[in-house]
Scaffold this motif. Structure first.
Motif, mmCIF file in Angstrom:
data_model
loop_
_atom_site.group_PDB
_atom_site.id
_atom_site.type_symbol
_atom_site.label_atom_id
_atom_site.label_comp_id
_atom_site.label_asym_id
_atom_site.label_seq_id
_atom_site.Cartn_x
_atom_site.Cartn_y
_atom_site.Cartn_z
ATOM 1 N N GLU A 1 0.855 -1.188 0.000
ATOM 2 C CA GLU A 1 0.000 0.000 0.000
ATOM 3 C C GLU A 1 0.884 1.228 0.000
ATOM 4 O OE1 GLU A 1 -3.510 0.044 2.665
ATOM 5 O OE2 GLU A 1 -2.728 1.994 3.279
ATOM 6 N N ARG A 2 0.749 2.027 -1.035
ATOM 7 C CA ARG A 2 1.634 3.178 -1.196
ATOM 8 C C ARG A 2 0.860 4.480 -1.149
ATOM 9 N NH1 ARG A 2 4.589 3.779 -6.858
ATOM 10 N NH2 ARG A 2 5.641 1.899 -6.107
ATOM 11 N N THR B 1 3.473 14.789 -3.617
ATOM 12 C CA THR B 1 4.176 15.793 -4.438
ATOM 13 C C THR B 1 4.979 16.684 -3.533
ATOM 14 O OG1 THR B 1 1.991 16.708 -4.586
ATOM 15 C CG2 THR B 1 3.259 16.788 -6.561
ATOM 16 N N TYR B 2 5.379 17.828 -4.090
ATOM 17 C CA TYR B 2 6.081 18.837 -3.309
ATOM 18 C C TYR B 2 5.288 19.177 -2.063
ATOM 19 C CZ TYR B 2 8.587 19.499 -7.713
ATOM 20 O OH TYR B 2 9.319 19.313 -8.835
ATOM 21 N N ASN B 3 6.008 19.511 -1.033
ATOM 22 C CA ASN B 3 5.393 19.941 0.227
ATOM 23 C C ASN B 3 4.512 18.893 0.881
ATOM 24 O OD1 ASN B 3 6.257 22.674 -0.743
ATOM 25 N ND2 ASN B 3 5.294 23.161 1.221
ATOM 26 N N ASP B 4 4.852 17.645 0.644
ATOM 27 C CA ASP B 4 4.178 16.555 1.344
ATOM 28 C C ASP B 4 2.682 16.504 1.134
ATOM 29 O OD1 ASP B 4 6.356 15.299 2.336
ATOM 30 O OD2 ASP B 4 6.374 16.374 4.237
ATOM 31 N N GLU B 5 2.239 16.973 -0.027
ATOM 32 C CA GLU B 5 0.827 16.843 -0.357
ATOM 33 C C GLU B 5 0.569 15.439 -0.882
ATOM 34 O OE1 GLU B 5 -1.960 19.764 -2.643
ATOM 35 O OE2 GLU B 5 0.130 20.336 -2.983
ATOM 36 N N PRO B 6 -0.307 14.660 -0.240
ATOM 37 C CA PRO B 6 -0.601 13.326 -0.757
ATOM 38 C C PRO B 6 -1.366 13.420 -2.070
ATOM 39 C CG PRO B 6 -2.052 13.848 1.059
ATOM 40 C CD PRO B 6 -1.068 14.964 0.978
ATOM 41 N N MET B 7 -0.963 12.654 -3.061
ATOM 42 C CA MET B 7 -1.545 12.785 -4.391
ATOM 43 C C MET B 7 -1.944 11.466 -5.011
ATOM 44 S SD MET B 7 -2.231 15.614 -5.549
ATOM 45 C CE MET B 7 -1.842 16.822 -6.808
ATOM 46 N N GLU B 8 -1.597 10.381 -4.373
ATOM 47 C CA GLU B 8 -1.964 9.089 -4.934
ATOM 48 C C GLU B 8 -1.959 8.051 -3.832
ATOM 49 O OE1 GLU B 8 -0.140 6.327 -8.447
ATOM 50 O OE2 GLU B 8 0.915 6.388 -6.536
ATOM 51 N N LEU B 9 -2.992 7.239 -3.831
ATOM 52 C CA LEU B 9 -3.027 6.087 -2.951
ATOM 53 C C LEU B 9 -3.088 4.868 -3.851
ATOM 54 C CD1 LEU B 9 -3.257 4.897 -0.097
ATOM 55 C CD2 LEU B 9 -5.730 5.120 -0.311
ATOM 56 N N ARG B 10 -2.260 3.904 -3.566
ATOM 57 C CA ARG B 10 -2.152 2.778 -4.486
ATOM 58 C C ARG B 10 -2.027 1.495 -3.676
ATOM 59 N NH1 ARG B 10 2.030 2.288 -9.527
ATOM 60 N NH2 ARG B 10 1.369 4.426 -9.887
ATOM 61 N N ARG B 11 -2.775 0.503 -4.054
ATOM 62 C CA ARG B 11 -2.597 -0.781 -3.390
ATOM 63 C C ARG B 11 -2.268 -1.828 -4.429
ATOM 64 N NH1 ARG B 11 -6.079 -5.662 -1.104
ATOM 65 N NH2 ARG B 11 -4.679 -6.282 0.575
ATOM 66 N N GLY B 12 -1.084 -2.393 -4.295
ATOM 67 C CA GLY B 12 -0.644 -3.383 -5.254
ATOM 68 C C GLY B 12 -0.592 -4.759 -4.639
#
Lengths: 264, 264
Positions: free
Chosen positions: A234-235, A239-250
DNA sequence: CAGTGGTCTAGACCACACT
DNA sequence: GTGTGGTCTAGACCACTGC
Protein backbone atom coordinates in the motif's frame (compact mmCIF):
# COMPACT_ATOMS: atom_id res chain seq x y z
CA UNK A 1 25.35 40.13 2.53
CA UNK A 2 24.51 41.96 5.68
CA UNK A 3 20.86 41.10 6.17
CA UNK A 4 18.85 39.87 3.21
CA UNK A 5 15.24 40.91 3.41
CA UNK A 6 13.92 37.38 3.70
CA UNK A 7 15.78 36.65 6.89
CA UNK A 8 13.58 36.72 9.92
CA UNK A 9 15.20 35.68 13.13
CA UNK A 10 12.75 35.13 15.95
CA UNK A 11 14.55 37.15 18.57
CA UNK A 12 14.38 40.64 17.10
CA UNK A 13 16.86 43.23 18.29
CA UNK A 14 14.16 45.57 19.40
CA UNK A 15 11.99 45.24 22.48
CA UNK A 16 13.97 42.80 24.62
CA UNK A 17 11.36 43.33 27.32
CA UNK A 18 8.73 41.77 25.07
CA UNK A 19 6.97 38.54 25.95
CA UNK A 20 9.85 36.08 25.86
CA UNK A 21 8.35 33.83 23.18
CA UNK A 22 8.40 30.43 24.83
CA UNK A 23 7.33 28.65 21.67
CA UNK A 24 10.35 28.06 19.49
CA UNK A 25 13.53 29.73 18.37
CA UNK A 26 12.21 29.56 14.78
CA UNK A 27 15.70 30.26 13.58
CA UNK A 28 16.56 28.69 10.31
CA UNK A 29 19.82 28.94 8.42
CA UNK A 30 19.96 31.03 5.30
CA UNK A 31 20.48 28.07 3.02
CA UNK A 32 17.31 26.48 4.41
CA UNK A 33 15.37 29.60 3.58
CA UNK A 34 16.83 29.54 0.08
CA UNK A 35 15.87 25.89 -0.18
CA UNK A 36 12.31 26.82 0.68
CA UNK A 37 12.26 29.57 -1.91
CA UNK A 38 13.50 27.22 -4.61
CA UNK A 39 10.95 24.65 -3.52
CA UNK A 40 8.25 27.28 -3.84
CA UNK A 41 9.31 27.99 -7.41
CA UNK A 42 9.23 24.30 -8.20
CA UNK A 43 5.80 23.97 -6.70
CA UNK A 44 4.53 27.03 -8.57
CA UNK A 45 5.73 25.46 -11.79
CA UNK A 46 8.23 28.21 -12.57
CA UNK A 47 10.57 25.43 -13.68
CA UNK A 48 8.97 22.23 -14.94
CA UNK A 49 10.31 18.67 -14.71
CA UNK A 50 13.23 18.34 -17.10
CA UNK A 51 13.86 22.08 -17.22
CA UNK A 52 17.19 23.59 -16.36
CA UNK A 53 17.01 26.00 -13.47
CA UNK A 54 19.10 29.17 -13.36
CA UNK A 55 22.79 28.85 -12.55
CA UNK A 56 24.01 29.04 -9.01
CA UNK A 57 25.34 32.54 -9.58
CA UNK A 58 22.05 33.74 -11.06
CA UNK A 59 20.12 32.34 -8.12
CA UNK A 60 22.64 33.84 -5.73
CA UNK A 61 22.06 37.25 -7.30
CA UNK A 62 18.30 36.78 -7.26
CA UNK A 63 18.19 35.82 -3.62
CA UNK A 64 21.02 38.17 -2.69
CA UNK A 65 23.17 35.59 -1.00
CA UNK A 66 26.51 34.08 -1.92
CA UNK A 67 26.88 31.32 -4.46
CA UNK A 68 28.05 28.94 -1.74
CA UNK A 69 24.80 29.34 0.12
CA UNK A 70 22.75 28.57 -2.98
CA UNK A 71 25.02 25.62 -3.57
CA UNK A 72 24.24 24.16 -0.19
CA UNK A 73 20.51 24.61 -0.76
CA UNK A 74 20.73 22.90 -4.14
CA UNK A 75 22.90 20.16 -2.66
CA UNK A 76 20.13 19.18 -0.30
CA UNK A 77 17.45 19.36 -2.96
CA UNK A 78 19.64 17.17 -5.14
CA UNK A 79 20.12 14.54 -2.45
CA UNK A 80 16.34 14.58 -1.97
CA UNK A 81 16.05 13.78 -5.69
CA UNK A 82 14.14 16.96 -6.46
CA UNK A 83 16.93 18.36 -8.60
CA UNK A 84 19.63 16.74 -10.68
CA UNK A 85 23.03 18.31 -11.19
CA UNK A 86 24.89 17.74 -14.41
CA UNK A 87 28.42 19.00 -14.44
CA UNK A 88 29.15 21.43 -17.21
CA UNK A 89 25.49 21.63 -18.20
CA UNK A 90 23.44 22.90 -15.33
CA UNK A 91 20.96 21.85 -12.66
CA UNK A 92 17.69 20.33 -13.77
CA UNK A 93 14.32 19.59 -12.25
CA UNK A 94 14.12 15.85 -11.66
CA UNK A 95 11.62 13.86 -13.67
CA UNK A 96 10.29 10.33 -13.89
CA UNK A 97 10.65 10.47 -17.67
CA UNK A 98 14.34 9.64 -17.86
CA UNK A 99 15.71 6.22 -18.54
CA UNK A 100 17.78 6.28 -15.43
CA UNK A 101 15.10 7.32 -12.97
CA UNK A 102 12.34 5.51 -14.77
CA UNK A 103 11.27 2.87 -12.33
CA UNK A 104 12.58 4.51 -9.22
CA UNK A 105 9.52 3.61 -7.16
CA UNK A 106 9.12 0.05 -8.43
CA UNK A 107 11.06 -2.28 -6.19
CA UNK A 108 9.94 -5.61 -7.60
CA UNK A 109 12.87 -7.25 -9.33
CA UNK A 110 13.33 -10.61 -11.02
CA UNK A 111 15.03 -13.20 -8.81
CA UNK A 112 17.46 -14.15 -11.53
CA UNK A 113 18.96 -12.37 -14.46
CA UNK A 114 19.95 -8.77 -14.65
CA UNK A 115 17.83 -5.97 -13.32
CA UNK A 116 15.61 -5.12 -16.21
CA UNK A 117 16.62 -7.25 -19.14
CA UNK A 118 13.10 -8.58 -19.02
CA UNK A 119 10.85 -7.05 -21.65
CA UNK A 120 9.08 -3.86 -20.67
CA UNK A 121 5.98 -4.25 -18.54
CA UNK A 122 2.77 -4.96 -20.42
CA UNK A 123 -0.08 -2.91 -19.01
CA UNK A 124 -3.75 -3.79 -19.04
CA UNK A 125 -6.26 -1.29 -17.72
CA UNK A 126 -9.14 -3.11 -16.08
CA UNK A 127 -11.04 -0.15 -14.83
CA UNK A 128 -10.84 3.63 -14.72
CA UNK A 129 -13.74 5.51 -13.31
CA UNK A 130 -14.73 8.62 -11.46
CA UNK A 131 -16.11 8.00 -8.03
CA UNK A 132 -16.83 9.42 -4.60
CA UNK A 133 -14.01 8.87 -2.15
CA UNK A 134 -14.61 6.26 0.55
CA UNK A 135 -13.77 7.52 4.03
CA UNK A 136 -10.44 5.76 4.32
CA UNK A 137 -9.25 6.86 0.89
CA UNK A 138 -10.36 10.42 1.56
CA UNK A 139 -8.52 10.49 4.86
CA UNK A 140 -5.25 9.36 3.36
CA UNK A 141 -5.50 11.74 0.40
CA UNK A 142 -6.47 14.62 2.68
CA UNK A 143 -9.85 14.99 1.01
CA UNK A 144 -13.35 14.92 2.39
CA UNK A 145 -15.39 11.76 2.23
CA UNK A 146 -17.42 11.82 -0.96
CA UNK A 147 -15.06 14.11 -2.86
CA UNK A 148 -14.42 13.10 -6.45
CA UNK A 149 -11.61 10.63 -6.96
CA UNK A 150 -10.44 8.56 -9.87
CA UNK A 151 -10.15 4.87 -9.36
CA UNK A 152 -7.88 2.90 -11.65
CA UNK A 153 -7.28 -0.79 -11.67
CA UNK A 154 -4.69 -2.46 -13.84
CA UNK A 155 -2.47 -5.47 -14.28
CA UNK A 156 1.22 -5.40 -15.11
CA UNK A 157 2.77 -8.42 -16.75
CA UNK A 158 6.27 -9.36 -17.78
CA UNK A 159 6.78 -11.64 -20.75
CA UNK A 160 3.12 -12.49 -20.69
CA UNK A 161 3.08 -13.50 -17.04
CA UNK A 162 1.05 -11.24 -14.76
CA UNK A 163 3.08 -9.96 -11.84
CA UNK A 164 1.26 -7.00 -10.35
CA UNK A 165 -2.37 -6.16 -9.82
CA UNK A 166 -2.89 -2.66 -8.58
CA UNK A 167 -5.62 -0.27 -7.71
CA UNK A 168 -5.04 3.48 -7.61
CA UNK A 169 -7.00 6.38 -6.22
CA UNK A 170 -6.22 9.84 -7.45
CA UNK A 171 -7.76 13.11 -6.31
CA UNK A 172 -10.30 14.22 -8.91
CA UNK A 173 -9.38 17.88 -9.19
CA UNK A 174 -5.72 17.75 -10.20
CA UNK A 175 -6.33 14.73 -12.40
CA UNK A 176 -9.38 16.05 -14.21
CA UNK A 177 -9.58 14.55 -17.66
CA UNK A 178 -7.70 11.33 -16.97
CA UNK A 179 -9.35 8.46 -18.84
CA UNK A 180 -8.68 4.81 -19.53
CA UNK A 181 -7.63 5.82 -23.07
CA UNK A 182 -5.04 8.28 -21.81
CA UNK A 183 -3.56 5.53 -19.70
CA UNK A 184 -3.80 2.84 -22.34
CA UNK A 185 -2.29 4.93 -25.13
CA UNK A 186 0.65 5.96 -23.04
CA UNK A 187 3.87 4.04 -22.98
CA UNK A 188 6.40 4.84 -20.31
CA UNK A 189 6.05 5.29 -16.59
CA UNK A 190 2.73 6.46 -15.26
CA UNK A 191 4.44 9.05 -13.09
CA UNK A 192 5.96 10.56 -16.23
CA UNK A 193 2.46 10.87 -17.68
CA UNK A 194 1.31 12.59 -14.52
CA UNK A 195 4.07 15.15 -14.96
CA UNK A 196 3.44 15.98 -18.59
CA UNK A 197 -0.35 15.79 -18.60
CA UNK A 198 -1.27 17.03 -15.17
CA UNK A 199 1.77 18.85 -13.86
CA UNK A 200 1.90 16.55 -10.86
CA UNK A 201 5.31 15.34 -9.87
CA UNK A 202 5.62 12.53 -7.32
CA UNK A 203 8.48 13.20 -5.01
CA UNK A 204 8.40 10.59 -2.31
CA UNK A 205 6.19 7.80 -1.05
CA UNK A 206 5.59 5.58 1.93
CA UNK A 207 4.74 1.91 1.58
CA UNK A 208 3.16 -0.52 4.01
CA UNK A 209 3.83 -4.11 3.11
CA UNK A 210 2.02 -7.22 4.25
CA UNK A 211 1.71 -10.82 3.16
CA UNK A 212 -1.81 -11.83 2.17
CA UNK A 213 -3.52 -14.69 0.40
CA UNK A 214 -4.94 -14.14 -3.08
CA UNK A 215 -8.71 -13.71 -2.89
CA UNK A 216 -11.25 -15.00 -5.40
CA UNK A 217 -11.27 -11.76 -7.33
CA UNK A 218 -7.53 -11.18 -7.55
CA UNK A 219 -6.35 -14.73 -8.10
CA UNK A 220 -7.54 -15.14 -11.71
CA UNK A 221 -6.26 -11.70 -12.67
CA UNK A 222 -2.82 -12.70 -11.50
CA UNK A 223 -3.08 -16.23 -12.80
CA UNK A 224 -2.59 -17.93 -9.46
CA UNK A 225 -4.78 -20.18 -7.32
CA UNK A 226 -6.81 -18.48 -4.61
CA UNK A 227 -4.87 -18.41 -1.37
CA UNK A 228 -1.48 -18.00 -3.00
CA UNK A 229 0.68 -15.78 -0.78
CA UNK A 230 1.08 -12.33 -2.30
CA UNK A 231 2.77 -9.15 -1.26
CA UNK A 232 0.28 -6.42 -0.45
CA UNK A 233 1.96 -3.06 -1.01
CA UNK A 234 0.00 0.00 0.00
CA UNK A 235 1.63 3.18 -1.20
CA UNK A 236 0.86 6.78 -0.41
CA UNK A 237 2.73 9.09 -2.77
CA UNK A 238 3.39 12.78 -2.26
CA UNK A 239 4.18 15.79 -4.44
CA UNK A 240 6.08 18.84 -3.31
CA UNK A 241 5.39 19.94 0.23
CA UNK A 242 4.18 16.55 1.34
CA UNK A 243 0.83 16.84 -0.36
CA UNK A 244 -0.60 13.33 -0.76
CA UNK A 245 -1.55 12.78 -4.39
CA UNK A 246 -1.96 9.09 -4.93
CA UNK A 247 -3.03 6.09 -2.95
CA UNK A 248 -2.15 2.78 -4.49
CA UNK A 249 -2.60 -0.78 -3.39
CA UNK A 250 -0.64 -3.38 -5.25
CA UNK A 251 -0.67 -7.15 -5.05
CA UNK A 252 2.67 -8.57 -6.15
CA UNK A 253 3.39 -12.11 -7.18
CA UNK A 254 6.70 -13.08 -5.64
CA UNK A 255 7.17 -16.57 -6.99
CA UNK A 256 9.77 -15.37 -9.49
CA UNK A 257 10.37 -11.85 -8.21
CA UNK A 258 11.19 -10.13 -4.96
CA UNK A 259 10.82 -6.72 -3.40
CA UNK A 260 14.26 -5.28 -2.88
CA UNK A 261 15.06 -2.82 -0.16
CA UNK A 262 18.22 -1.16 1.03
CA UNK A 263 18.71 -0.35 4.68
CA UNK A 264 21.21 2.13 5.99
CA UNK B 1 47.62 23.43 0.97
CA UNK B 2 49.51 23.29 -2.29
CA UNK B 3 49.82 19.55 -2.81
CA UNK B 4 49.30 17.23 0.13
CA UNK B 5 51.36 14.10 -0.15
CA UNK B 6 48.37 11.79 -0.46
CA UNK B 7 47.07 13.43 -3.60
CA UNK B 8 47.78 11.40 -6.66
CA UNK B 9 46.30 12.74 -9.83
CA UNK B 10 46.38 10.32 -12.71
CA UNK B 11 47.78 12.69 -15.30
CA UNK B 12 51.12 13.58 -13.80
CA UNK B 13 52.82 16.72 -15.02
CA UNK B 14 55.92 14.86 -16.04
CA UNK B 15 56.36 12.65 -19.08
CA UNK B 16 53.43 13.68 -21.27
CA UNK B 17 54.77 11.26 -23.88
CA UNK B 18 54.17 8.34 -21.48
CA UNK B 19 51.70 5.56 -22.28
CA UNK B 20 48.41 7.44 -22.21
CA UNK B 21 46.80 5.31 -19.47
CA UNK B 22 43.60 4.15 -21.12
CA UNK B 23 42.24 2.59 -17.94
CA UNK B 24 40.63 5.30 -15.85
CA UNK B 25 41.08 8.89 -14.82
CA UNK B 26 41.43 7.67 -11.24
CA UNK B 27 40.99 11.22 -10.07
CA UNK B 28 39.19 11.61 -6.85
CA UNK B 29 38.51 14.82 -4.97
CA UNK B 30 40.50 15.55 -1.87
CA UNK B 31 37.51 15.22 0.42
CA UNK B 32 36.85 11.74 -0.95
CA UNK B 33 40.39 10.74 -0.14
CA UNK B 34 39.94 12.13 3.36
CA UNK B 35 36.71 10.19 3.64
CA UNK B 36 38.59 7.02 2.76
CA UNK B 37 41.27 7.77 5.34
CA UNK B 38 38.67 8.31 8.05
CA UNK B 39 36.91 5.14 6.99
CA UNK B 40 40.18 3.27 7.29
CA UNK B 41 40.60 4.48 10.85
CA UNK B 42 37.06 3.39 11.67
CA UNK B 43 37.69 0.00 10.17
CA UNK B 44 40.99 -0.37 12.02
CA UNK B 45 39.17 0.37 15.25
CA UNK B 46 41.12 3.52 16.02
CA UNK B 47 37.81 4.99 17.15
CA UNK B 48 35.17 2.57 18.43
CA UNK B 49 31.39 2.87 18.21
CA UNK B 50 30.27 5.59 20.59
CA UNK B 51 33.70 7.24 20.69
CA UNK B 52 34.22 10.85 19.82
CA UNK B 53 36.54 11.34 16.91
CA UNK B 54 39.03 14.24 16.79
CA UNK B 55 37.69 17.69 15.99
CA UNK B 56 37.49 18.94 12.44
CA UNK B 57 40.50 21.17 13.00
CA UNK B 58 42.56 18.35 14.47
CA UNK B 59 41.76 16.10 11.54
CA UNK B 60 42.50 18.94 9.14
CA UNK B 61 45.93 19.33 10.71
CA UNK B 62 46.53 15.59 10.68
CA UNK B 63 45.62 15.20 7.02
CA UNK B 64 47.10 18.57 6.08
CA UNK B 65 44.00 19.91 4.40
CA UNK B 66 41.64 22.70 5.32
CA UNK B 67 38.88 22.31 7.87
CA UNK B 68 36.26 22.75 5.15
CA UNK B 69 37.55 19.72 3.30
CA UNK B 70 37.39 17.56 6.41
CA UNK B 71 33.92 18.92 7.01
CA UNK B 72 32.71 17.75 3.65
CA UNK B 73 34.19 14.30 4.22
CA UNK B 74 32.51 14.06 7.62
CA UNK B 75 29.25 15.36 6.15
CA UNK B 76 29.06 12.43 3.80
CA UNK B 77 30.01 9.91 6.46
CA UNK B 78 27.30 11.40 8.64
CA UNK B 79 24.62 11.12 5.96
CA UNK B 80 25.71 7.50 5.49
CA UNK B 81 25.05 7.00 9.21
CA UNK B 82 28.64 6.07 9.95
CA UNK B 83 29.22 9.14 12.09
CA UNK B 84 26.92 11.29 14.17
CA UNK B 85 27.47 15.00 14.66
CA UNK B 86 26.45 16.62 17.91
CA UNK B 87 26.68 20.35 17.93
CA UNK B 88 28.85 21.76 20.68
CA UNK B 89 30.06 18.30 21.65
CA UNK B 90 31.82 16.64 18.79
CA UNK B 91 31.49 13.98 16.13
CA UNK B 92 30.94 10.40 17.24
CA UNK B 93 31.16 6.96 15.74
CA UNK B 94 27.61 5.76 15.15
CA UNK B 95 26.39 2.80 17.17
CA UNK B 96 23.36 0.56 17.41
CA UNK B 97 23.41 0.94 21.17
CA UNK B 98 21.59 4.27 21.36
CA UNK B 99 17.92 4.63 22.05
CA UNK B 100 17.39 6.64 18.94
CA UNK B 101 19.13 4.34 16.48
CA UNK B 102 18.16 1.18 18.29
CA UNK B 103 15.91 -0.55 15.85
CA UNK B 104 17.12 1.17 12.74
CA UNK B 105 17.09 -2.01 10.70
CA UNK B 106 13.78 -3.40 11.98
CA UNK B 107 11.00 -2.19 9.73
CA UNK B 108 8.13 -4.19 11.15
CA UNK B 109 5.73 -1.82 12.89
CA UNK B 110 2.37 -2.31 14.58
CA UNK B 111 -0.60 -1.40 12.38
CA UNK B 112 -2.19 0.69 15.09
CA UNK B 113 -0.86 2.64 18.01
CA UNK B 114 2.35 4.59 18.17
CA UNK B 115 5.61 3.29 16.84
CA UNK B 116 7.02 1.41 19.76
CA UNK B 117 4.71 1.81 22.70
CA UNK B 118 4.41 -1.93 22.60
CA UNK B 119 6.51 -3.65 25.21
CA UNK B 120 10.08 -4.49 24.21
CA UNK B 121 10.52 -7.58 22.11
CA UNK B 122 10.76 -10.86 23.99
CA UNK B 123 13.51 -13.03 22.59
CA UNK B 124 13.67 -16.82 22.62
CA UNK B 125 16.75 -18.56 21.28
CA UNK B 126 15.81 -21.82 19.64
CA UNK B 127 19.18 -22.83 18.39
CA UNK B 128 22.75 -21.59 18.27
CA UNK B 129 25.35 -23.85 16.85
CA UNK B 130 28.60 -23.93 14.99
CA UNK B 131 28.39 -25.45 11.57
CA UNK B 132 29.93 -25.76 8.14
CA UNK B 133 28.62 -23.21 5.67
CA UNK B 134 26.29 -24.52 2.98
CA UNK B 135 27.25 -23.36 -0.49
CA UNK B 136 24.63 -20.64 -0.78
CA UNK B 137 25.37 -19.20 2.65
CA UNK B 138 29.09 -19.27 1.95
CA UNK B 139 28.63 -17.49 -1.33
CA UNK B 140 26.67 -14.65 0.16
CA UNK B 141 29.03 -14.25 3.10
CA UNK B 142 32.05 -14.38 0.81
CA UNK B 143 33.35 -17.52 2.49
CA UNK B 144 34.25 -20.92 1.10
CA UNK B 145 31.75 -23.74 1.27
CA UNK B 146 32.40 -25.65 4.47
CA UNK B 147 33.96 -22.76 6.36
CA UNK B 148 32.82 -22.43 9.94
CA UNK B 149 29.67 -20.40 10.48
CA UNK B 150 27.37 -19.84 13.41
CA UNK B 151 23.74 -20.60 12.90
CA UNK B 152 21.22 -18.95 15.19
CA UNK B 153 17.49 -19.39 15.23
CA UNK B 154 15.18 -17.36 17.39
CA UNK B 155 11.67 -16.05 17.84
CA UNK B 156 10.73 -12.49 18.68
CA UNK B 157 7.42 -11.82 20.33
CA UNK B 158 5.54 -8.70 21.36
CA UNK B 159 3.21 -8.86 24.34
CA UNK B 160 3.40 -12.62 24.28
CA UNK B 161 2.44 -12.94 20.63
CA UNK B 162 5.16 -14.28 18.34
CA UNK B 163 5.83 -11.97 15.42
CA UNK B 164 9.17 -12.91 13.93
CA UNK B 165 10.99 -16.16 13.40
CA UNK B 166 14.47 -15.69 12.15
CA UNK B 167 17.52 -17.67 11.27
CA UNK B 168 20.98 -16.09 11.15
CA UNK B 169 24.30 -17.17 9.74
CA UNK B 170 27.42 -15.44 10.96
CA UNK B 171 31.00 -16.01 9.82
CA UNK B 172 32.78 -18.13 12.41
CA UNK B 173 36.03 -16.24 12.66
CA UNK B 174 34.90 -12.75 13.67
CA UNK B 175 32.18 -14.18 15.89
CA UNK B 176 34.30 -16.74 17.69
CA UNK B 177 32.92 -17.36 21.15
CA UNK B 178 29.30 -16.44 20.48
CA UNK B 179 27.01 -18.80 22.37
CA UNK B 180 23.33 -19.19 23.09
CA UNK B 181 24.02 -17.88 26.60
CA UNK B 182 25.66 -14.71 25.32
CA UNK B 183 22.60 -14.06 23.23
CA UNK B 184 20.08 -15.02 25.89
CA UNK B 185 21.69 -12.97 28.67
CA UNK B 186 21.86 -9.87 26.57
CA UNK B 187 19.12 -7.32 26.54
CA UNK B 188 19.17 -4.69 23.84
CA UNK B 189 19.67 -4.92 20.12
CA UNK B 190 21.72 -7.78 18.79
CA UNK B 191 23.74 -5.44 16.61
CA UNK B 192 24.78 -3.54 19.73
CA UNK B 193 26.05 -6.81 21.20
CA UNK B 194 28.01 -7.47 18.03
CA UNK B 195 29.70 -4.11 18.46
CA UNK B 196 30.68 -4.47 22.08
CA UNK B 197 31.55 -8.16 22.10
CA UNK B 198 32.99 -8.70 18.67
CA UNK B 199 33.88 -5.27 17.34
CA UNK B 200 31.64 -5.79 14.35
CA UNK B 201 29.52 -2.84 13.35
CA UNK B 202 26.74 -3.35 10.82
CA UNK B 203 26.59 -0.40 8.50
CA UNK B 204 24.08 -1.20 5.81
CA UNK B 205 22.00 -4.10 4.58
CA UNK B 206 20.03 -5.29 1.59
CA UNK B 207 16.75 -7.12 1.96
CA UNK B 208 14.84 -9.33 -0.46
CA UNK B 209 11.20 -9.66 0.45
CA UNK B 210 8.71 -12.28 -0.67
CA UNK B 211 5.35 -13.55 0.43
CA UNK B 212 5.34 -17.22 1.43
CA UNK B 213 3.07 -19.64 3.21
CA UNK B 214 3.99 -20.85 6.70
CA UNK B 215 5.46 -24.36 6.51
CA UNK B 216 4.93 -27.15 9.02
CA UNK B 217 8.05 -26.25 10.95
CA UNK B 218 7.57 -22.50 11.15
CA UNK B 219 3.83 -22.36 11.73
CA UNK B 220 3.78 -23.61 15.32
CA UNK B 221 6.74 -21.42 16.28
CA UNK B 222 4.83 -18.39 15.10
CA UNK B 223 1.50 -19.62 16.42
CA UNK B 224 -0.29 -19.63 13.09
CA UNK B 225 -1.84 -22.37 10.96
CA UNK B 226 0.34 -23.84 8.25
CA UNK B 227 -0.12 -21.99 4.99
CA UNK B 228 -0.67 -18.59 6.61
CA UNK B 229 0.87 -15.91 4.39
CA UNK B 230 4.07 -14.56 5.90
CA UNK B 231 6.66 -12.07 4.84
CA UNK B 232 9.97 -13.71 4.04
CA UNK B 233 12.74 -11.18 4.57
CA UNK B 234 16.23 -12.21 3.54
CA UNK B 235 18.82 -9.77 4.74
CA UNK B 236 22.50 -9.50 3.92
CA UNK B 237 24.21 -7.06 6.28
CA UNK B 238 27.58 -5.40 5.76
CA UNK B 239 30.16 -3.76 7.96
CA UNK B 240 32.66 -1.15 6.79
CA UNK B 241 33.90 -1.50 3.24
CA UNK B 242 30.96 -3.61 2.15
CA UNK B 243 32.18 -6.75 3.85
CA UNK B 244 29.19 -9.09 4.26
CA UNK B 245 28.95 -10.15 7.90
CA UNK B 246 25.51 -11.57 8.45
CA UNK B 247 22.91 -13.43 6.47
CA UNK B 248 19.49 -13.49 8.03
CA UNK B 249 16.20 -14.90 6.95
CA UNK B 250 13.15 -13.75 8.81
CA UNK B 251 9.54 -14.82 8.63
CA UNK B 252 7.27 -12.00 9.73
CA UNK B 253 3.67 -12.29 10.77
CA UNK B 254 1.81 -9.38 9.23
CA UNK B 255 -1.66 -9.87 10.60
CA UNK B 256 -1.22 -7.03 13.08
CA UNK B 257 1.99 -5.49 11.78
CA UNK B 258 3.41 -4.24 8.54
CA UNK B 259 6.78 -3.67 6.96
CA UNK B 260 7.21 0.04 6.42
CA UNK B 261 9.35 1.48 3.69
CA UNK B 262 10.06 4.98 2.49
CA UNK B 263 10.70 5.66 -1.16
CA UNK B 264 12.37 8.72 -2.48
C1' DC C 1 35.00 30.79 29.62
C1' DA C 2 37.03 27.63 25.83
C1' DG C 3 36.00 24.09 22.55
C1' DT C 4 33.02 22.07 19.33
C1' DG C 5 30.19 21.89 15.23
C1' DG C 6 27.22 25.12 12.01
C1' DT C 7 26.76 28.91 8.77
C1' DC C 8 28.17 32.27 5.44
C1' DT C 9 31.16 34.46 2.52
C1' DA C 10 34.59 35.35 -1.27
C1' DG C 11 37.83 34.04 -4.35
C1' DA C 12 40.69 30.82 -6.92
C1' DC C 13 41.06 27.09 -9.68
C1' DC C 14 39.53 22.51 -11.95
C1' DA C 15 36.53 19.48 -14.92
C1' DC C 16 33.15 19.20 -18.20
C1' DA C 17 29.99 20.41 -22.16
C1' DC C 18 28.76 22.96 -25.93
C1' DT C 19 29.57 25.83 -29.79
C1' DG D 1 36.26 30.20 -25.50
C1' DT D 2 32.45 30.69 -22.44
C1' DG D 3 29.47 29.03 -19.06
C1' DT D 4 28.25 25.49 -16.02
C1' DG D 5 28.86 22.78 -11.81
C1' DG D 6 32.78 20.81 -8.57
C1' DT D 7 36.58 21.45 -5.36
C1' DC D 8 39.43 23.73 -2.07
C1' DT D 9 40.75 27.24 0.85
C1' DA D 10 40.67 30.79 4.61
C1' DG D 11 38.54 33.54 7.71
C1' DA D 12 34.65 35.45 10.26
C1' DC D 13 31.01 34.80 13.03
C1' DC D 14 27.05 32.09 15.31
C1' DA D 15 25.05 28.41 18.37
C1' DC D 16 25.47 24.90 21.57
C1' DT D 17 27.82 22.33 25.44
C1' DG D 18 30.12 21.87 29.52
C1' DC D 19 33.60 23.44 32.71
Amino acid sequence: MATPSHISTASADASPAEAPDNTAPAFSPLYQQIKTLILRSLQAGEWKPGDMIPSEFDLAARFRVSQGTVRKAIDELATDNLLVRRQGKGTFVATHAEQHTQYRFLRLLPDTGTLQDQGPAERRIIECRRQRAPAEVARQLALRTGDAVLQVKRVLAFDGVPAILEELWLPGVPFKGLTAETLADDKGPMYALFETQFGVRMVRAVEKIKAVGADAESAPLLGVPAGTPLLSVERLAFTYNDEPMELRRGLYRTDARHYRNELS
